[in-house]
Scaffold this active site. Structure first.
Site, PDB file in Angstrom:
ATOM      1  N   GLY A  40       6.967   0.209 -10.361  1.00 19.30           N
ATOM      2  CA  GLY A  40       5.667   0.994 -10.622  1.00 19.30           C
ATOM      3  C   GLY A  40       4.702   0.391 -11.445  1.00 19.30           C
ATOM      4  O   GLY A  40       4.179   0.637 -12.239  1.00 19.30           O
ATOM      5  N   ALA A  41       4.587  -1.104 -11.168  1.00 22.47           N
ATOM      6  CA  ALA A  41       3.706  -1.977 -12.021  1.00 22.47           C
ATOM      7  C   ALA A  41       2.313  -1.852 -11.658  1.00 22.47           C
ATOM      8  O   ALA A  41       1.485  -2.618 -12.350  1.00 22.47           O
ATOM      9  CB  ALA A  41       4.285  -3.551 -11.849  1.00 22.47           C
ATOM     10  N   ASN A  42       1.794  -1.175 -10.545  1.00 19.59           N
ATOM     11  CA  ASN A  42       0.376  -1.145 -10.388  1.00 19.59           C
ATOM     12  C   ASN A  42      -0.526   0.015 -10.955  1.00 19.59           C
ATOM     13  O   ASN A  42      -1.552   0.015 -10.952  1.00 19.59           O
ATOM     14  CB  ASN A  42       0.199  -0.915  -8.791  1.00 19.59           C
ATOM     15  N   GLY A  44      -0.559   3.159 -14.590  1.00 20.88           N
ATOM     16  CA  GLY A  44      -0.162   3.638 -15.885  1.00 20.88           C
ATOM     17  C   GLY A  44       0.634   2.780 -16.657  1.00 20.88           C
ATOM     18  O   GLY A  44       0.113   1.724 -17.178  1.00 20.88           O
ATOM     19  N   GLY A  46       3.345   1.246 -16.060  1.00 24.35           N
ATOM     20  CA  GLY A  46       4.071   0.091 -15.645  1.00 24.35           C
ATOM     21  C   GLY A  46       2.868  -1.040 -15.802  1.00 24.35           C
ATOM     22  O   GLY A  46       3.552  -2.073 -16.311  1.00 24.35           O
ATOM     23  N   SER A 169      12.300  10.638 -19.567  1.00 28.99           N
ATOM     24  CA  SER A 169      11.182  11.803 -20.159  1.00 28.99           C
ATOM     25  C   SER A 169      12.029  12.696 -20.748  1.00 28.99           C
ATOM     26  O   SER A 169      13.198  12.869 -20.621  1.00 28.99           O
ATOM     27  CB  SER A 169      10.572  12.393 -18.949  1.00 28.99           C
ATOM     28  N   TYR A 195      12.405  16.977 -10.964  1.00 33.62           N
ATOM     29  CA  TYR A 195      12.023  16.156 -11.654  1.00 33.62           C
ATOM     30  C   TYR A 195      12.940  15.704 -12.892  1.00 33.62           C
ATOM     31  O   TYR A 195      13.390  14.775 -13.258  1.00 33.62           O
ATOM     32  CB  TYR A 195      10.462  16.171 -12.058  1.00 33.62           C
TER      33      TYR A 195
HETATM   34  N1  LIG Z   1       3.006   9.542 -18.296  1.00 35.30           N
HETATM   35  C1  LIG Z   1       3.683  10.419 -19.059  1.00 35.30           C
HETATM   36  O1  LIG Z   1       3.320  11.215 -19.809  1.00 35.30           O
HETATM   37  C2  LIG Z   1       5.093  10.444 -19.016  1.00 35.30           C
HETATM   38  C3  LIG Z   1       5.938  11.158 -19.718  1.00 35.30           C
HETATM   39  C4  LIG Z   1       7.394  10.790 -19.608  1.00 35.30           C
HETATM   40  C5  LIG Z   1       7.866   9.878 -18.623  1.00 35.30           C
HETATM   41  N2  LIG Z   1       7.182   9.215 -17.859  1.00 35.30           N
HETATM   42  C6  LIG Z   1       7.567   8.201 -16.866  1.00 35.30           C
HETATM   43  O2  LIG Z   1       6.735   7.213 -16.787  1.00 35.30           O
HETATM   44  C7  LIG Z   1       7.084   6.361 -15.731  1.00 35.30           C
HETATM   45  C8  LIG Z   1       5.849   5.612 -15.274  1.00 35.30           C
HETATM   46  O3  LIG Z   1       4.897   6.771 -14.956  1.00 35.30           O
HETATM   47  P1  LIG Z   1       3.195   6.708 -15.220  1.00 35.30           P
HETATM   48  O4  LIG Z   1       3.275   7.816 -16.435  1.00 35.30           O
HETATM   49  O5  LIG Z   1       2.967   5.410 -15.584  1.00 35.30           O
HETATM   50  O6  LIG Z   1       2.709   7.432 -14.029  1.00 35.30           O
HETATM   51  P2  LIG Z   1       1.812   6.702 -12.761  1.00 35.30           P
HETATM   52  O7  LIG Z   1       0.684   6.148 -13.320  1.00 35.30           O
HETATM   53  O8  LIG Z   1       1.680   7.663 -11.762  1.00 35.30           O
HETATM   54  O9  LIG Z   1       2.791   5.398 -12.284  1.00 35.30           O
HETATM   55  C9  LIG Z   1       3.915   5.487 -11.686  1.00 35.30           C
HETATM   56  C10 LIG Z   1       4.290   4.642 -10.872  1.00 35.30           C
HETATM   57  O10 LIG Z   1       5.546   4.658 -10.051  1.00 35.30           O
HETATM   58  C11 LIG Z   1       5.016   4.169  -8.802  1.00 35.30           C
HETATM   59  N3  LIG Z   1       5.811   4.978  -7.595  1.00 35.30           N
HETATM   60  C12 LIG Z   1       6.041   6.103  -7.269  1.00 35.30           C
HETATM   61  N4  LIG Z   1       6.939   5.986  -6.250  1.00 35.30           N
HETATM   62  C13 LIG Z   1       7.096   4.902  -5.888  1.00 35.30           C
HETATM   63  C14 LIG Z   1       8.026   4.488  -4.875  1.00 35.30           C
HETATM   64  N5  LIG Z   1       8.450   5.333  -4.100  1.00 35.30           N
HETATM   65  N6  LIG Z   1       8.015   3.138  -4.638  1.00 35.30           N
HETATM   66  C15 LIG Z   1       7.634   2.391  -5.608  1.00 35.30           C
HETATM   67  N7  LIG Z   1       6.732   2.700  -6.563  1.00 35.30           N
HETATM   68  C16 LIG Z   1       6.566   4.033  -6.636  1.00 35.30           C
HETATM   69  C17 LIG Z   1       3.786   4.276  -8.549  1.00 35.30           C
HETATM   70  O11 LIG Z   1       3.282   3.754  -7.307  1.00 35.30           O
HETATM   71  P3  LIG Z   1       2.015   4.242  -6.506  1.00 35.30           P
HETATM   72  O12 LIG Z   1       0.881   3.937  -7.456  1.00 35.30           O
HETATM   73  O13 LIG Z   1       1.820   3.536  -5.268  1.00 35.30           O
HETATM   74  O14 LIG Z   1       2.142   5.659  -6.245  1.00 35.30           O
HETATM   75  C18 LIG Z   1       2.968   3.848  -9.550  1.00 35.30           C
HETATM   76  O15 LIG Z   1       2.748   2.674  -9.668  1.00 35.30           O
HETATM   77  C19 LIG Z   1       7.693   7.419 -14.708  1.00 35.30           C
HETATM   78  O16 LIG Z   1       8.907   7.036 -14.503  1.00 35.30           O
HETATM   79  C20 LIG Z   1       7.471   8.860 -15.530  1.00 35.30           C
HETATM   80  O17 LIG Z   1       8.328   9.819 -14.996  1.00 35.30           O
HETATM   81  C21 LIG Z   1       5.450   9.333 -17.863  1.00 35.30           C
END
Ligand SMILES: NC(=O)c1ccc[n+]([C@@H]2O[C@H](COP(=O)([O-])OP(=O)(O)OC[C@H]3O[C@@H](n4cnc5c(N)ncnc54)[C@H](OP(=O)(O)O)[C@@H]3O)[C@@H](O)[C@H]2O)c1
Length: 438
Positions: A40-42, A44, A46, A169, A195
């Protein structure tokens, strides 16, 4: 001052307080010469994790659902760290085949792996199903990472500081592992329930893996809560314009949001601990019983294990019953350094054949040969380099084979590539046609 303006100001103050009370990772550890995979490196967290680890000298493999968004993110990171050593590889965690292929690509691109950051995630999607028929959150957030970790574990075990860091989370607290209905079928599906189950699965997986590896393993596992961070994770929740503004003002920035991930990747104090859950750069010990339930963790592991995932396929697959021996015969197998090719080489060596193993890289071919010899000390094997994407390499290979042996009894055209980006072979053919057929 208007009411809306006042609210925004108050939110700004709240945001600053939250950020101030957020801890930073204090470790100064550098990662020069080390390799990290981040999923998920593209986007947020990641993308920020990749930047921060690259600033510490790591080579980072960016696992991204789309190569295009991955490359865009890579270029953004390069603007902030011109010396970043990055590779983008496509992976769709909602497809187990894609995960297997990604793991193979990782092994082809790098010869070591030190840290795996299982970061990718989906939240609150509609009731979608993965390519393999699993509920989308469970399949993507947990199962895809479970399988990826299993595939990359042999590389991680060779690292002096192998770490598996899984981004969970605090929403795990609302979760329950529905072992009898893991896909939340029959009208029981609710996005948040799914989730929360997947994020609880991240924690139990981390715990169970640490237990299975035991205290002397060089690989350690960590799960974490990053805080509430302004990213794209809420894309399936329509927050509206005000909601978006709240998110941008009150939530942590990605830079602050990755501090606990960095802590779990780097901190020296964690070198000897494994299986725990962290938040705000600290270990959390007062966990709910659901998150420390080792019986459920074990059952979840069973359910997730590759044998379970493939059990139905394995059950239907018939075993070859023939006893024919191949003593004195020569078999040539392409793509014999990994997967089915490597297993075929092993099985035919057990039947007495001399096996010529072709491999794109001599080094990986020799590693595979060493593995087979561990399992069959009498195996008669030769490794020869062959790149099927180059007709020149094919011609050279044939010449070398001719020098090494004076007969071939069985030729197994096994090597293959799948779902590559739009690449061309050295002779200008589309990569899959050129390699798999031509
Ligand atoms: N942000 C928060 O407040 C928060 C809080 C608690 C936990 N988290 C956790 O943090 C982690 C990162 O999330 P984020 O907040 O950075 O959100 P994000 O910006 O939506 O990033 C999520 C990443 O996961 C990738 N992804 C989703 N489905 C995928 C798949 N089938 N195959 C490969 N990659 C996939 C997305 O790719 P695409 O861009 O191509 O969709 C994106 O790169 C997640 O596990 C989330 O549950 C976040």
């Amino acid at each position: 001052m208007s009411y809306l303006r006042l609210s925004y100001t108050a939110m700004g103050t709240l945001g600053r307080i939250i950020t101030k009370t957020s801890q930073r990772c204090k470790s100064q550890r550098r990662l020069d010469g080390r390799v990290v995979v981040v999923t998920g490196a593209n986007s947020g967290l990641g993308r920020e994790t990749v930047l921060q680890l690259s600033l510490r000298g790591a080579k980072v493999i960016m696992g991204c659902r789309s190569a295009e968004t991955g490359e865009k993110a890579m270029n953004d990171i390069l603007l902030r760290n011109g010396r970043a050593d990055l590779i983008v590889l496509q992976v769709d965690l909602s497809s187990l085949n894609s995960v297997r292929y990604f793991a193979e690509m990782v092994a082809q691109k790098v010869n070591r792996l030190d840290i795996l950051v299982n970061n990718a995630g989906v939240m609150n999607t509609p009731e979608w199903t993965t390519a393999d028929g699993f509920e989308n959150h469970f399949g993507t957030n947990h199962l895809g990472h479970f399988l990826l970790t299993m595939h990359l574990l042999p590389m991680l075990t060779k690292s002096p500081i192998g770490r598996v860091v899984t981004v969970s989370s605090m929403d795990h607290m609302a979760g329950k592992i529905h072992l009898d209905n893991i896909n939340l079928r029959n009208g029981t599906y609710k996005p948040f329930k799914a989730y929360a189950q997947s994020k609880l699965a991240n924690i139990l997986f981390t715990r169970e893996m640490a237990r299975r590896l035991g205290p002397y393993s060089r690989v350690k596992t960590y799960s974490l809560f990053p805080g509430i961070v302004a990213t794209n994770i809420g894309r399936h929740a329509d927050l509206g314009a005000v909601g978006e503004r709240v998110a941008q003002t009150v939530f942590l920035s990605p830079e602050m949001g990755v501090q606990t991930t960095l802590y779990c990747c780097l901190d020296e104090h964690l070198d000897d601990e494994s299986g725990f859950y962290y938040a705000n750069c600290q270990r959390v010990d007062d966990m709910l019983p659901t998150a420390t339930d080792d019986k459920t963790a074990g059952a979840l592991w069973q359910l997730s294990s590759i044998s379970e995932v493939t059990r139905n396929v394995t059950k239907r697959t018939k075993r070859y019953q023939g006893n024919r021996r191949l003593d004195g015969q020569v078999v040539l197998i392409t793509g014999a350094n990994t997967g089915i090719g490597k297993e075929t080489a092993y099985q035919l060596s057990l039947r007495g054949a001399k096996v010529i193993m072709s491999s794109r890289s001599l080094e990986r071919g020799e590693a595979a040969m060493a593995d087979i010899k561990l399992r069959n000390g009498r195996a008669d094997l030769i490794v020869i380099q062959l790149d099927l994407a180059s007709l020149k390499s094919v011609r050279e290979f044939v010449q070398i084979v001719g020098i090494q042996v004076d007969r071939i009894d069985v030729l197994i055209n096994n090597a293959g590539v799948m779902n590559t980006p739009e690449w061309t072979t050295t002779d200008g053919f589309e990569m899959q046609f050129g390699t798999n057929h031509l």
